[in-house]
Enzyme design. Structure first.
Site, PDB file in Angstrom:
ATOM      1  N   ASP A 312     -39.946  35.392 -68.530  1.00  0.00           N
ATOM      2  CA  ASP A 312     -39.857  36.471 -67.552  1.00  0.00           C
ATOM      3  C   ASP A 312     -38.438  36.644 -67.027  1.00  0.00           C
ATOM      4  OD1 ASP A 312     -41.246  38.386 -65.737  1.00  0.00           O
ATOM      5  OD2 ASP A 312     -40.542  37.009 -64.179  1.00  0.00           O
ATOM      6  N   GLU A 365     -38.445  38.906 -71.942  1.00  0.00           N
ATOM      7  CA  GLU A 365     -38.708  40.108 -71.148  1.00  0.00           C
ATOM      8  C   GLU A 365     -37.362  40.470 -70.519  1.00  0.00           C
ATOM      9  OE1 GLU A 365     -39.233  42.543 -67.800  1.00  0.00           O
ATOM     10  OE2 GLU A 365     -39.103  40.396 -67.384  1.00  0.00           O
TER      11      GLU A 365
END
Length: 640
Positions: A312, A365
């Site tokens: 993330d 990401e």
């Protein structure tokens, strides 16, 4: 000071931890049920280099650690203690005296289990009991190559896929039945779990972590999670875990100022603060933090057989000033804003994971334009093997929300992604972030009438599925939900009683099946030779046509998209080969809620040059329609 060997610790391991090279540090730290001499008990080890004292308090001593003082192991900053006659199921925390003489009560950073929130104690957990049954899956995974295989990911928030009522969650074991069978039946190849690392706040969706080594107890025990992963593998489904090494939350029992000083977040408070999230960044330059985080990535693959990590907020990691106000801006030693410590950490993370797990998925990401994210580190890249294509997602969602008569003026939003589609190994995400916070559901982004919304969503899904890149869809997208995702409620399964929603689910299922069957749609996702425009410039009619080729260049598919509200009859398309082109899927088939009771099953070529090719076919283009034609795959592939 205690002798490390006397309590089963390796001085070499502690040296490697301090150096940043202990990549299985969870075997050393935390609470481990062991036998020491003739006694059974638990060995505790925790890193608290600036503490005056550390004690273990728990359910076994009435939460008073005075009788269970830990001892410092050499000059490592590591404290350890063996406590006999306790074991799995006992609760504990660390009592830490700071340099100022204050006492803190902290959860174990390496705890393998945790109390269910709002309680915050660590749980002594034995992770060695479960007997895995996924040997066949592991062998098959080693023989494959994710770049040349289908990858269709179903992104799931376990607490709201289905539940039994407010805060009455299905367990991991219950999900191993219902969720896994649903995902397999729909034709997905992978499940991606929103973070299941222990976290205090439901509304953070798991992205603000306190227990990096503990699966959240909201959904049951660690062993139940193992059952879920095992069941996925039994059904041929890979498991990807959303992993959050960017930042951690500030809750008192967590990592913040763990021993009274900032050992996980670093001493530069401007760098540590993440004001948009109210969290703290890890100090990626600190070697012990590197051991902690890289070991955590390995831990989920070692212990829980996780197949990959979606890392993330990479953009926030590599940019010192990402979303920070000017008063928090800092610069590296060269005067730039790149976080050189984070960049080195990410490279080392990927090198280490692929050393131990060459077939792992490491997915960035990343919303930045940082180059070579999916290139090997020896070529100057960050070393991931896949990256979310946020540019494609933003352009296409902006385009599909336009009024149809405006689309001709923004045709480049559809076509621009092919300028860079092969610069990285991409996944095309339609993720949870796009259906929350007032952004509207995918269905509700579509303009027009009730029926037109469904037609455009079918069209959009068809374009997405046939565009180069692996695929990810957030749960509920297959139902055509009108409402945004509600994290405290389950998906709107009741919608399936309405024909267009039921038809949408069946369309997505068929689209998933077609994707798996048609190798041109995934064999050369990372190869520009596998893609070719046929009709790219027809902005006036909002039509695009392109071809995907498999490794066997005689096999290819043709995608035809009409993004306009107008009907284009007898539309001529140039094709590379003489013969019959079979209709594999038509989004306007009445079976899927469309307007056509009968769909033309094939189109024969004519010797009429078109689009720079010797041959051409004629097709009918209803408004808001997607068609997929196939050539060279043998038998007619009829979707009825």
């Amino acid at each position: 000071m205690v002798n490390a060997a006397s309590i089963g610790l390796s001085t070499r391991d502690l040296y490697l931890f301090n150096k940043g090279d202990l990549f299985h540090s969870y075997r050393t730290f935390g609470a481990h049920p062991i036998r020491l001499g003739d006694e059974h008990g638990v060995r505790f080890a925790v890193w608290a280099p600036n503490a005056r004292q550390v004690r273990v308090a728990g359910s076994f001593n009435d939460w008073n650690g005075e009788g269970h003082a830990m001892e410092l192991v050499g000059e490592t900053g590591v404290w350890s203690l063996f406590v006999p006659e306790i074991g799995a199921g006992d609760l504990y925390k660390y009592e830490i005296e700071t340099l100022e003489g204050n006492w803190l009560l902290k959860s174990d950073p390496f705890a393998f289990g945790a109390e269910r929130r709002p309680d915050t104690a660590s749980l002594i957990t034995d992770l060695t009991k479960y007997k895995w049954r996924d040997e066949e899956w592991q062998r098959r995974k080693q023989d494959g190559s994710p770049y040349h295989e289908s990858m269709l990911i179903y992104e799931v928030h376990l607490g709201s896929w289905k539940n039994k009522g407010k805060e009455q969650f299905l367990t991991y074991e219950e999900l191993a039945g219902e969720l896994v069978e649903y995902v397999a039946g729909m034709g997905y190849t992978h499940i991606e779990l929103l973070p299941i690392l222990e976290h205090p706040l439901d509304q953070s969706w798991g992205y603000q972590v306190t227990g990096y080594y503990a699966p959240t107890s909201r959904y049951g025990s660690p062993e139940q999670l193992m059952i879920l992963v095992d069941k996925c593998h039994e059904r041929g489904i890979g498991v990807i875990l959303d992993w959050v090494p960017c930042h951690f939350c500030k809750d008192d029992h967590g990592l913040r100022r763990f021993d009274g000083t900032p050992i996980y977040e670093g001493t530069d408070w401007k760098r540590a603060e993440k004001p948009i999230w109210g969290t703290l960044s890890f100090d990626f330059g600190r070697t012990e933090v590197q051991s902690f985080l890289i070991s955590n990535a390995i831990f989920w693959m070692d212990v829980y057989h996780i197949d990959g990590l979606r890392v993330d907020a990479v953009a926030s990691m590599i940019d010192l000033n990402f979303d920070k106000p000017p008063e928090l801006h800092t610069f590296n030693k060269h005067g730039g804003t790149e976080n050189t410590d984070a960049i080195r950490f990410l490279k080392r993370l990927n090198e280490t994971v692929f050393h131990y797990y060459p077939d792992a998925l490491m997915i960035a990401e990343d919303s930045s334009a940082w180059p070579a994210v999916t290139s090997p580190t020896y070529m100057g890249g960050l070393g991931f093997n896949f990256k979310w294509n946020m540019g494609w997602m933003n352009d296409m969602l902006r385009y599909i929300e336009l009024e149809p008569n405006e689309r001709m003026h923004h045709h480049n939003l559809v076509t621009f992604s092919l300028v860079y589609a092969f610069s990285e190994n991409y996944i095309l995400p339609l993720s949870h972030d796009e259906v929350v916070h007032g952004k509207r559901s995918l269905l509700n982004k579509m303009p027009g009438t009730y029926e037109q919304k469904f037609a455009q969503l079918r069209l959009f899904y068809g374009f997405w599925m046939t565009h180069p890149g692996k695929k990810l869809l957030f749960m509920g997208g297959e139902l055509g939900q009108f409402d945004e995702w509600k994290d405290a409620e389950m998906l709107d399964w009741k919608l399936l009683q309405y024909p267009l929603h039921h038809s949408m689910q069946q369309y997505v299922k068929r689209l998933n099946t077609v994707y798996a069957e048609q190798s041109p749609l995934w064999e050369r996702d990372c190869d520009p030779g596998g893609f070719e425009w046929i009709d790219v410039h027809n902005a006036a009619q909002s039509v695009i046509v392109f071809m995907r080729r498999s490794h066997d260049c005689n096999r290819f598919t043709i995608t035809i998209c009409n993004f306009s509200y107008l009907h284009h009859g007898q539309y001529r398309i140039g094709v590379p080969e003489r013969g019959n082109y079979r209709t594999v899927l038509h989004s306007e088939d009445a079976v899927y809620g469309g307007c056509l009771q009968e769909v033309q099953q094939e189109a024969g070529s004519s010797d009429i040059p078109w689009h720079g090719r010797e041959y051409s076919i004629e097709v009918d283009l209803p408004p808001f329609s997607f068609q997929l034609l196939s050539f060279g795959d043998g038998e007619v592939n009829i979707p009825y």
